[in-house]
Design an enzyme around this catalytic site. Structure first.
Site, PDB file in Angstrom:
ATOM      1  N   ASP A 207     -17.151   7.139  -2.073  1.00 55.10           N
ATOM      2  CA  ASP A 207     -15.880   6.998  -1.339  1.00 55.10           C
ATOM      3  C   ASP A 207     -15.683   8.288  -0.549  1.00 55.10           C
ATOM      4  O   ASP A 207     -16.395   9.282  -0.777  1.00 55.10           O
ATOM      5  CB  ASP A 207     -14.742   6.772  -2.360  1.00 55.10           C
ATOM      6  CG  ASP A 207     -13.373   6.549  -1.724  1.00 55.10           C
ATOM      7  OD1 ASP A 207     -13.304   6.334  -0.499  1.00 55.10           O
ATOM      8  OD2 ASP A 207     -12.368   6.618  -2.461  1.00 55.10           O
TER       9      ASP A 207
ATOM     10  N   HIS B 199      -7.283   0.998  -6.716  1.00 57.74           N
ATOM     11  CA  HIS B 199      -7.513   0.088  -5.584  1.00 57.74           C
ATOM     12  C   HIS B 199      -8.166  -1.193  -6.123  1.00 57.74           C
ATOM     13  O   HIS B 199      -9.345  -1.456  -5.892  1.00 57.74           O
ATOM     14  CB  HIS B 199      -8.396   0.774  -4.539  1.00 57.74           C
ATOM     15  CG  HIS B 199      -8.369   0.142  -3.192  1.00 57.74           C
ATOM     16  ND1 HIS B 199      -7.582  -0.962  -2.898  1.00 57.74           N
ATOM     17  CD2 HIS B 199      -9.023   0.440  -2.036  1.00 57.74           C
ATOM     18  CE1 HIS B 199      -7.764  -1.297  -1.628  1.00 57.74           C
ATOM     19  NE2 HIS B 199      -8.638  -0.462  -1.088  1.00 57.74           N
TER      20      HIS B 199
ATOM     21  N   GLN C 255     -10.101  -3.789  -3.800  1.00 58.45           N
ATOM     22  CA  GLN C 255     -11.427  -3.369  -3.364  1.00 58.45           C
ATOM     23  C   GLN C 255     -12.454  -3.613  -4.466  1.00 58.45           C
ATOM     24  O   GLN C 255     -13.546  -4.127  -4.225  1.00 58.45           O
ATOM     25  CB  GLN C 255     -11.411  -1.874  -2.984  1.00 58.45           C
ATOM     26  CG  GLN C 255     -12.765  -1.365  -2.535  1.00 58.45           C
ATOM     27  CD  GLN C 255     -13.229  -1.994  -1.234  1.00 58.45           C
ATOM     28  OE1 GLN C 255     -12.498  -2.019  -0.256  1.00 58.45           O
ATOM     29  NE2 GLN C 255     -14.453  -2.529  -1.210  1.00 58.45           N
TER      30      GLN C 255
ATOM     31  N   ARG D 134       0.881  -1.181   0.000  1.00 53.50           N
ATOM     32  CA  ARG D 134       0.000   0.000   0.000  1.00 53.50           C
ATOM     33  C   ARG D 134       0.911   1.222   0.000  1.00 53.50           C
ATOM     34  O   ARG D 134       1.683   1.429   0.934  1.00 53.50           O
ATOM     35  CB  ARG D 134      -0.917  -0.003   1.224  1.00 53.50           C
ATOM     36  CG  ARG D 134      -1.659   1.302   1.396  1.00 53.50           C
ATOM     37  CD  ARG D 134      -2.802   1.236   2.356  1.00 53.50           C
ATOM     38  NE  ARG D 134      -3.928   0.528   1.784  1.00 53.50           N
ATOM     39  CZ  ARG D 134      -5.164   0.575   2.270  1.00 53.50           C
ATOM     40  NH1 ARG D 134      -5.424   1.286   3.358  1.00 53.50           N
ATOM     41  NH2 ARG D 134      -6.140  -0.097   1.689  1.00 53.50           N
TER      42      ARG D 134
ATOM     43  N   ARG E  53     -13.719  -8.671   0.790  1.00 57.76           N
ATOM     44  CA  ARG E  53     -12.284  -8.450   0.593  1.00 57.76           C
ATOM     45  C   ARG E  53     -11.536  -9.754   0.846  1.00 57.76           C
ATOM     46  O   ARG E  53     -10.627 -10.132   0.113  1.00 57.76           O
ATOM     47  CB  ARG E  53     -11.766  -7.355   1.548  1.00 57.76           C
ATOM     48  CG  ARG E  53     -12.259  -5.959   1.254  1.00 57.76           C
ATOM     49  CD  ARG E  53     -11.731  -5.430  -0.060  1.00 57.76           C
ATOM     50  NE  ARG E  53     -10.279  -5.370  -0.098  1.00 57.76           N
ATOM     51  CZ  ARG E  53      -9.546  -4.363   0.351  1.00 57.76           C
ATOM     52  NH1 ARG E  53     -10.120  -3.306   0.859  1.00 57.76           N
ATOM     53  NH2 ARG E  53      -8.220  -4.384   0.249  1.00 57.76           N
TER      54      ARG E  53
HETATM   55  N1  NVA Z   1      -9.919   6.798  -1.654  1.00 59.99           N
HETATM   56  C1  NVA Z   1      -9.637   6.282  -0.336  1.00 59.99           C
HETATM   57  C2  NVA Z   1      -9.890   4.813  -0.285  1.00 59.99           C
HETATM   58  C3  NVA Z   1      -9.681   4.187   1.069  1.00 59.99           C
HETATM   59  C4  NVA Z   1      -9.897   2.713   1.070  1.00 59.99           C
HETATM   60  C5  NVA Z   1      -8.199   6.604   0.023  1.00 59.99           C
HETATM   61  O1  NVA Z   1      -7.319   6.457  -0.849  1.00 59.99           O
HETATM   62  O2  NVA Z   1      -7.934   7.006   1.161  1.00 59.99           O
HETATM   63  N1   CP Z   2     -11.308  -0.278   1.865  1.00 58.59           N
HETATM   64  C1   CP Z   2     -10.053  -0.390   2.355  1.00 58.59           C
HETATM   65  O1   CP Z   2      -9.084  -0.582   1.628  1.00 58.59           O
HETATM   66  O2   CP Z   2      -9.983  -0.298   3.710  1.00 58.59           O
HETATM   67  P1   CP Z   2      -8.631  -0.161   4.568  1.00 58.59           P
HETATM   68  O3   CP Z   2      -8.058   1.207   4.269  1.00 58.59           O
HETATM   69  O4   CP Z   2      -9.105  -0.280   5.987  1.00 58.59           O
HETATM   70  O5   CP Z   2      -7.686  -1.254   4.189  1.00 58.59           O
END
Ligand code: NVA
Ligand code: CP
Length: 326
Positions: A240, A145, A148, A118, A308
């Protein structure tokens, strides 16, 4: 004496050794194969049938940003498949003292069977994947992502029984979630209407790719600034957070720009009673979605979160285990 039938081991897409940096790394058949495999693995799990084809395998997980779902679902998923996950925060690694991502990838490849990352820039993932000898999985970047969206597709497949032709309204930020949804819809022939405030549209190059791909798949890709137009007749309303991880300095401007894009009772009424509500989570209640919608009967956010686990088990299995039927 009757003997209970042994469930057949599932089939999985031939993705052994590949990376998953974005959904469009795969073709439509692979994505559908992952969704179907995710459903089979979920059923095996619910029947408590042990299935441990990744015995002895290790996944390294590097988190440069916070995570609840991704962290826990990958760790539990590896464990359920018979393997293990090793969590590495960048501050623990020599990365924090200047060792390059590429050298880190080369070294990790000698110990583990896959690396989940990540991070911010997509370029970090690409550099890591180019140097790694094992599959690299995007656990969220600023651009995409994919894990997801795989879970979202599994959730829709369970709800509707099909994906092609479903009408999805994506409301809010044209960031990483919208980008992975553009790829999914374009590949799978879904209808996607993305409503963002002016200035927050998805990457125009990605939109151009999606529209081109849509001509092959039969998808409908439409961008608008009008959330009402996007949700009218939609099967799915998706949103989101307004302020993604790393955008904290823009928070005030974003909250102002996104205020008319809140998913609330009124917007869900326009979508109609059969539309379902989706959110990748974490939710900022009272901002992009009201409590009433998030906790209401049309919401399927907890199924998304659960999925997930199952979708990523399908991904791990497909990338890490050679395909066979025994
Ligand atoms: N768009 C959000 C998704 C979190 C799962 C972020 O990048 O923080
Ligand atoms: N949706 C998602 O990726 O959640 P986290 O940021 O908790 O991993």
């Amino acid at each position: 004496m009757a003997v209970a039938p042994t469930p057949m081991p599932p089939e999985w897409p031939a993705l052994y050794g590949r990376d998953c940096l974005r959904l469009a790394d795969f073709d439509a058949a692979d994505v559908l194969g992952l969704v179907r495999l995710g459903r089979e693995l979920k059923q095996l799990h619910q029947l408590r049938v042990p299935f441990e084809p990744l015995r002895g395998a290790t996944l390294a997980m590097i988190f440069e940003k916070p995570s609840t779902r991704t962290r826990v679902s990958f760790a539990v998923g590896m464990q359920q498949l018979g393997g293990q996950a090793l969590e590495l925060s960048p501050s623990m690694l020599q990365l924090s003292r200047g060792e390059t991502l590429e050298d880190t990838a080369r070294v990790l490849s000698r110990y583990v069977n896959a690396i989940m990352v990540r991070t911010g820039p997509q370029a970090n993932l690409e550099a890591l994947a180019a140097a790694a000898a094992v599959p690299v999985i995007n656990g969220l970047s600023d651009a995409f992502h994919p894990c997801q969206t795989l879970a979202d597709l599994l959730t829709l497949y369970e709800r509707f029984g099909y994906l092609r032709g479903l009408a999805v309204a994506y409301i809010g930020d044209g960031g990483n979630m919208a980008a992975s949804w553009l790829e999914a819809a374009a590949l799978l022939g879904m209808g996607l209407r993305v409503a963002t405030p002016p200035g927050y549209e998805p990457d125009p190059d990605l939109v151009a790719w999606a529209k081109q791909q849509a001509e092959l798949s039969g998808a409908g890709i439409h961008l608008t600034h009008d959330p009402h137009e996007a949700v009218a007749g939609a099967d799915v309303v998706y949103t989101d957070v307004w302020v993604s991880m790393g955008q904290e300095a823009e928070a005030a401007a974003r909250r102002q720009a996104f205020a008319p894009y809140q998913v609330n009772r009124l917007l869900m009424q326009i979508a109609g009673p059969n539309a379902i509500f989706m959110h990748c989570l974490p939710a900022h209640r009272g901002e992009e979605v009201t409590d009433e919608v998030l906790d209401g009967p049309q919401s399927c956010v907890w199924d998304q979160a659960e999925n997930r686990l199952h979708a990523q088990k399908a991904l791990l299995l497909s990338l890490l285990a050679p395909r066979h039927r025994s």
